[in-house]
Design a protein around this motif. Structure first.
Motif, mmCIF file in Angstrom:
data_model
loop_
_atom_site.group_PDB
_atom_site.id
_atom_site.type_symbol
_atom_site.label_atom_id
_atom_site.label_comp_id
_atom_site.label_asym_id
_atom_site.label_seq_id
_atom_site.Cartn_x
_atom_site.Cartn_y
_atom_site.Cartn_z
ATOM 1 N N ILE A 171 44.218 20.530 42.150
ATOM 2 C CA ILE A 171 43.516 20.291 43.420
ATOM 3 C C ILE A 171 43.782 21.452 44.379
ATOM 4 N N PHE A 172 45.038 21.856 44.438
ATOM 5 C CA PHE A 172 45.441 22.929 45.354
ATOM 6 C C PHE A 172 44.701 24.234 45.006
ATOM 7 N N VAL A 173 44.692 24.560 43.718
ATOM 8 C CA VAL A 173 44.058 25.825 43.295
ATOM 9 C C VAL A 173 42.551 25.794 43.578
ATOM 10 N N THR A 174 41.905 24.668 43.259
ATOM 11 C CA THR A 174 40.447 24.621 43.470
ATOM 12 C C THR A 174 40.107 24.597 44.959
ATOM 13 N N LEU A 175 40.986 23.985 45.747
ATOM 14 C CA LEU A 175 40.758 23.924 47.200
ATOM 15 C C LEU A 175 40.744 25.334 47.799
ATOM 16 N N PHE A 176 41.620 26.172 47.293
ATOM 17 C CA PHE A 176 41.732 27.541 47.825
ATOM 18 C C PHE A 176 41.132 28.558 46.846
ATOM 19 N N SER A 178 38.227 30.099 46.598
ATOM 20 C CA SER A 178 37.541 31.295 47.101
ATOM 21 C C SER A 178 38.554 32.314 47.632
ATOM 22 N N THR A 179 39.644 31.817 48.224
ATOM 23 C CA THR A 179 40.693 32.740 48.697
ATOM 24 C C THR A 179 41.359 33.428 47.504
ATOM 25 N N VAL A 180 41.663 32.623 46.475
ATOM 26 C CA VAL A 180 42.311 33.173 45.280
ATOM 27 C C VAL A 180 41.418 34.249 44.657
ATOM 28 N N VAL A 181 40.139 33.913 44.491
ATOM 29 C CA VAL A 181 39.203 34.844 43.858
ATOM 30 C C VAL A 181 39.077 36.121 44.698
ATOM 31 N N SER A 182 38.975 35.962 46.019
ATOM 32 C CA SER A 182 38.835 37.131 46.906
ATOM 33 C C SER A 182 40.028 38.060 46.788
ATOM 34 N N LYS A 183 41.239 37.456 46.793
ATOM 35 C CA LYS A 183 42.468 38.266 46.717
ATOM 36 C C LYS A 183 42.525 39.013 45.378
ATOM 37 N N VAL A 184 42.228 38.289 44.313
ATOM 38 C CA VAL A 184 42.291 38.903 42.979
ATOM 39 C C VAL A 184 41.241 40.021 42.890
ATOM 40 N N TYR A 185 40.053 39.752 43.420
ATOM 41 C CA TYR A 185 38.970 40.749 43.374
ATOM 42 C C TYR A 185 39.386 42.018 44.107
ATOM 43 N N THR A 186 39.974 41.825 45.291
ATOM 44 C CA THR A 186 40.415 42.974 46.081
ATOM 45 C C THR A 186 41.529 43.732 45.357
ATOM 46 N N ALA A 187 42.465 42.971 44.765
ATOM 47 C CA ALA A 187 43.575 43.607 44.055
ATOM 48 C C ALA A 187 43.067 44.448 42.885
ATOM 49 N N ILE A 188 42.038 43.978 42.193
ATOM 50 C CA ILE A 188 41.532 44.690 41.012
ATOM 51 C C ILE A 188 40.629 45.864 41.409
ATOM 52 N N THR A 189 39.727 45.609 42.344
ATOM 53 C CA THR A 189 38.708 46.624 42.644
ATOM 54 C C THR A 189 39.052 47.491 43.861
ATOM 55 N N GLY A 190 39.941 46.992 44.693
ATOM 56 C CA GLY A 190 40.259 47.720 45.932
ATOM 57 C C GLY A 190 39.225 47.490 47.027
ATOM 58 N N VAL A 191 38.208 46.685 46.722
ATOM 59 C CA VAL A 191 37.150 46.411 47.709
ATOM 60 C C VAL A 191 37.525 45.155 48.498
ATOM 61 N N PRO A 192 37.651 45.247 49.810
ATOM 62 C CA PRO A 192 37.973 44.046 50.588
ATOM 63 C C PRO A 192 36.804 43.049 50.567
ATOM 64 N N ALA A 207 32.841 34.415 39.516
ATOM 65 C CA ALA A 207 34.177 33.803 39.535
ATOM 66 C C ALA A 207 34.219 32.637 40.516
ATOM 67 N N LEU A 208 33.503 32.752 41.632
ATOM 68 C CA LEU A 208 33.534 31.697 42.654
ATOM 69 C C LEU A 208 32.960 30.377 42.146
ATOM 70 N N ARG A 209 32.118 30.436 41.126
ATOM 71 C CA ARG A 209 31.486 29.205 40.623
ATOM 72 C C ARG A 209 32.081 28.727 39.310
ATOM 73 N N LEU A 210 33.259 29.251 38.969
ATOM 74 C CA LEU A 210 33.842 28.891 37.673
ATOM 75 C C LEU A 210 34.619 27.576 37.681
ATOM 76 N N THR A 211 34.942 27.060 38.863
ATOM 77 C CA THR A 211 35.626 25.753 38.881
ATOM 78 C C THR A 211 34.577 24.658 38.661
ATOM 79 N N PRO A 212 35.000 23.485 38.193
ATOM 80 C CA PRO A 212 34.020 22.397 38.031
ATOM 81 C C PRO A 212 33.318 22.076 39.353
ATOM 82 N N ASP A 213 34.088 22.044 40.449
ATOM 83 C CA ASP A 213 33.486 21.705 41.748
ATOM 84 C C ASP A 213 32.507 22.800 42.187
#
Lengths: 294, 251
Positions: A171-176, A178-192, A207-213
Motif C-alpha cells: 500500500i505504501f509503495v503504490t501510494l507513493f 509516482s514519487t518513487v518513479v520520478s526519483k528513479v527516473y531522475t537518478a537514471i536519466t539525470g532529467v528532473p 512506469a507510472l501505470r505499472l501498478t494495478p491501481d
C-alpha cells in the motif's frame, strides 16, 4: 469440480466477516464525492466516476486485508492439515482459495457499485451503459489482480505478521508510486521530473501505470473519455482544461498530439492487469507446490 | 478391500531438517486390513512420517507409496480413499461441527449424513455448535468424524486419544475396530501404550527417526527380551532406551 466446496467456503468466510461490509460502506462514502469539476468532466457519467474514486486506495487495502490470511492463517492455526488431507491438488487449493475470495469480495464491491449507481441515478439522472459496464469489468480485473497478490503474500510468507507487513508495504509503495518513479527516473536519466510540466518520456509514463491501481485508472479514464493518465478522472480533466496548472502526469499534457509511443495506449492497461493476475498466481503455485506446507 | 500392493509402503524414507534427521531411512509396509500402531517417544518422528504420507511434508530421500501411488503426484486419488485425524490441528472458528463434516463430504463428493457421523463420535448434542469453542476432547471427536467421511479405505489417526476422557478413548477404540471390520486399514500413532496394545494387530516402534522394532505385541516382547507378562510400557522403554546403531543421525 472438487475444489468448488472450498471456493464456496472461502466466499462465505469473506461475506460473514465484519470488515467486508465495512468495506462496502467505505467504498460508497469514499466514492460519492460530487464536485463541479467532476460534473464538468463527464456530466451524468459522474456516477461511473464515483466507482473509480471509491475503488481507488480502498479496494487495494480491503482486498489485500481480506486475502492475506487465506493460507498463512490456516498454517498458523493448523487447520491446513485438514485442507491438505482433502482430495485436492495443491494447485486446486490455491484456485479454490483465490476464486472464493474473489467471488466474496466481488459480491461486496458489487453491492457498493449498485448503491453508488442508485444514489447517482437519483442525484444526477441516468448514465451511459457502455462505460459503466467497462468500468465494472475493469474493477473486476483490478480485484482479480489484488486477490492474486494477496494469495501470493499469504503463500510466500511464514507468519501472519509478515503477511500484514507485506500488505502495508505494498500500500505504501503504490501510494507513493509516482514519487518513487520520478526519483528513479531522475537518478537514471539525470532529467528532473516536474509533475507540473512532466518530460515527454515514454518510459516514465509507462512506469507510472505499472501498478494495478495505476493501470486501473488509465483504463477507466479511457472508458470515461477524460484522457490518458493514471490519475483520478477529475484530476485528468483539470490538467487538460485550458488555463489550469496542476501537478499531474497526463499523456496529452506532456506529449504533442500523436507523438506518444504506442505502448502508452490505454488499452494496454488490460495487459498490465492481466499480468498482475497471472504472475502472482504462477508464483503462488510455484511456492505452494514445492516443499513443505507446515 | 483387496490390494496387491501394501496400502502404505516407504523405502529408505528420510526427512532432514538442517542437521536434524527427523525420519531416517524408514522402511514400512502396511498391508491391507492391518491395524498398525506407530509407537515412539515424543520427537521420534511419528508425526513427521505421517506428514510425509499425507504430503504435508516432502521427503528429502527415499520413496513413499500409498495405495501404490506417490502422495505428491496423486493426492486426489489417495485422499479420496483416506480419512485423516491429524495431530495439533486447528478447527475453523465460527463454523459448526456440521459444517466441518459437510465440507469434507462435499469435497469428497459423498452424501454422508454429518449428523449420523457426529452422533457416532459422541457429538450428537453439539452438531450445530461453534467448533471454535469446543474443548480439546470435542475437537478430537469432531476431527475423527471428519476422518470417517466417505468410508475411507485407509484411516490415518495421529495421536487419536489426545485429550479424550475414558469414554472417548473407548469410543475411538470401538470405531477403529468397526472400521477395520468394514475392511479399512488403520494406521495410527500414539504414545498411549495400553491402548495400542488393545487395538493393534501390528506395532512399529520408531526411535530417533528409525524403526527399531516391528511385529505383534508378543514379538516385540521377544525383541525387547521381556517376560511374556511384561507390560507394554516396559517393552517400549526397553526398545527406545537403546542407542541407535549403524551410524544413523538422530535428533
Amino acid at each position: 469440480m472438487q475444489w468448488s466446496p472450498l471456493a464456496r467456503r472461502e466466499c462465505r468466510t469473506v461475506l460473514t466477516s465484519k470488515g467486508a461490509w465495512i468495506l462496502t460502506a467505505l467504498i460508497v462514502l469514499w466514492g460519492f464525492r460530487p464536485t463541479y469539476t467532476g460534473w464538468n468532466a463527464i456530466g451524468q457519467n459522474i456516477t461511473i466516476g464515483y466507482i473509480q474514486l471509491g475503488v481507488n486506495l480502498l479496494l487495494p487495502i480491503g482486498a489485500l486485508l481480506l486475502t492475506y490470511q487465506s493460507l498463512i492463517g490456516e498454517r498458523t492455526t493448523g487447520s491446513i492439515k485438514f485442507l491438505i488431507a482433502l482430495p485436492l491438488k495443491r494447485t486446486q487449493i490455491l484456485l479454490g482459495k483465490s476464486v472464493g475470495r474473489f467471488a466474496g469480495i466481488g459480491a461486496i464491491v458489487g453491492v457498493a457499485v449498485l448503491l453508488i449507481s442508485i444514489i447517482g441515478v437519483v442525484e444526477h439522472g441516468t448514465f451511459a451503459v457502455l462505460p459503466f459496464v467497462g468500468v465494472v469489468l475493469a474493477t473486476a480485473l483490478l480485484l482479480a489482480a489484488l486477490v492474486s497478490l494477496g494469495v501470493l503474500l499469504s503463500t510466500a510468507v511464514d507468519s501472519t505478521v509478515s503477511a500484514a507487513a507485506s500488505v502495508l508495504g505494498y500500500i505504501f509503495v503504490t501510494l507513493f508510486w509516482s514519487t518513487v518513479v520520478s526519483k528513479v527516473y531522475t537518478a537514471i536519466t539525470g532529467v528532473p521530473v516536474d509533475p507540473y510540466d512532466a518530460p515527454a518520456s515514454g518510459p516514465l509514463f509507462f512506469a507510472l501505470r505499472l501498478t494495478p491501481d495505476g493501470a486501473y485508472n488509465v483504463l477507466t479514464n479511457w472508458l470515461l473519455g477524460v484522457g490518458n493518465s493514471a490519475e483520478q478522472f477529475h484530476t485528468v480533466y483539470t490538467k487538460l482544461a485550458p488555463g489550469q496548472f496542476i501537478n499531474a502526469f497526463v499523456v496529452e499534457a506532456a506529449f504533442e498530439s500523436g507523438t506518444a509511443p504506442w505502448y502508452l495506449h490505454p488499452a494496454l492497461s488490460i495487459v498490465i492487469l492481466l499480468t498482475w493476475i497471472a504472475v502472482p498466481m504462477a508464483l503462488s503455485r510455484r511456492v505452494f507446490n514445492n516443499g513443505d506446507v507446515l | 478391500m483387496s490390494e496387491d500392493v501394501p496400502v502404505i509402503e516407504t523405502k529408505r524414507l528420510t526427512k532432514q531438517y538442517g542437521d536434524v534427521r527427523a525420519v531416517d531411512s524408514l522402511d514400512l509396509a502396511i498391508e491391507s486390513g492391518d491395524v498398525y500402531g506407530f509407537l515412539g517417544p515424543n520427537g521420534a518422528g511419528k508425526s513427521t512420517t505421517i506428514g510425509l504420507l499425507l504430503d504435508y511434508l516432502r521427503p528429502t530421500g527415499g520413496t513413499i507409496r500409498v495405495f501404490g501411488k506417490d502422495p505428491q503426484r496423486a493426492p486426489v486419488e489417495i485422499h479420496n480413499r483416506t480419512g485423516v485425524l491429524p495431530d495439533r490441528f486447528g478447527l475453523y472458528d465460527g463454523r459448526s461441527a456440521r459444517q466441518h463434516v459437510s465440507f469434507v463430504a462435499e469435497t469428497k463428493q459423498v452424501d454422508d449424513d454429518p449428523e449420523a457421523l457426529l452422533e457416532r463420535v459422541g457429538l450428537a448434542n453439539a452438531v450445530d455448535d461453534n467448533a471454535g469453542e469446543f474443548s480439546k476432547g470435542m475437537e478430537q471427536r469432531l476431527a475423527l468424524a471428519m476422518a470417517l467421511v466417505g468410508e475411507p479405505d485407509l484411516l490415518v489417526l495421529d495421536e487419536p486419544f489426545n485429550g479424550l476422557d475414558p469414554h472417548g478413548v473407548r469410543r475411538v477404540r470401538e470405531i477403529v475396530h468397526e472400521e477395520n471390520n468394514r475392511g479399512a486399514t488403520v494406521f495410527f500413532s500414539s504414545h498411549v501404550l495400553g491402548q495400542v496394545e488393545l487395538v493393534c494387530d501390528r506395532i512399529g516402534v520408531l526411535h530417533r527417526g528409525r524403526l527399531v522394532a516391528e511385529g505383534t505385541v508378543d514379538e516385540l516382547r521377544d525383541a525387547a527380551g521381556a517376560d511374556d507378562d511384561a507390560v507394554m510400557e516396559d517393552v517400549f522403554v526397553e526398545l527406545t532406551d537403546a542407542p541407535i546403531e549403524a551410524g544413523g543421525e538422530s535428533r
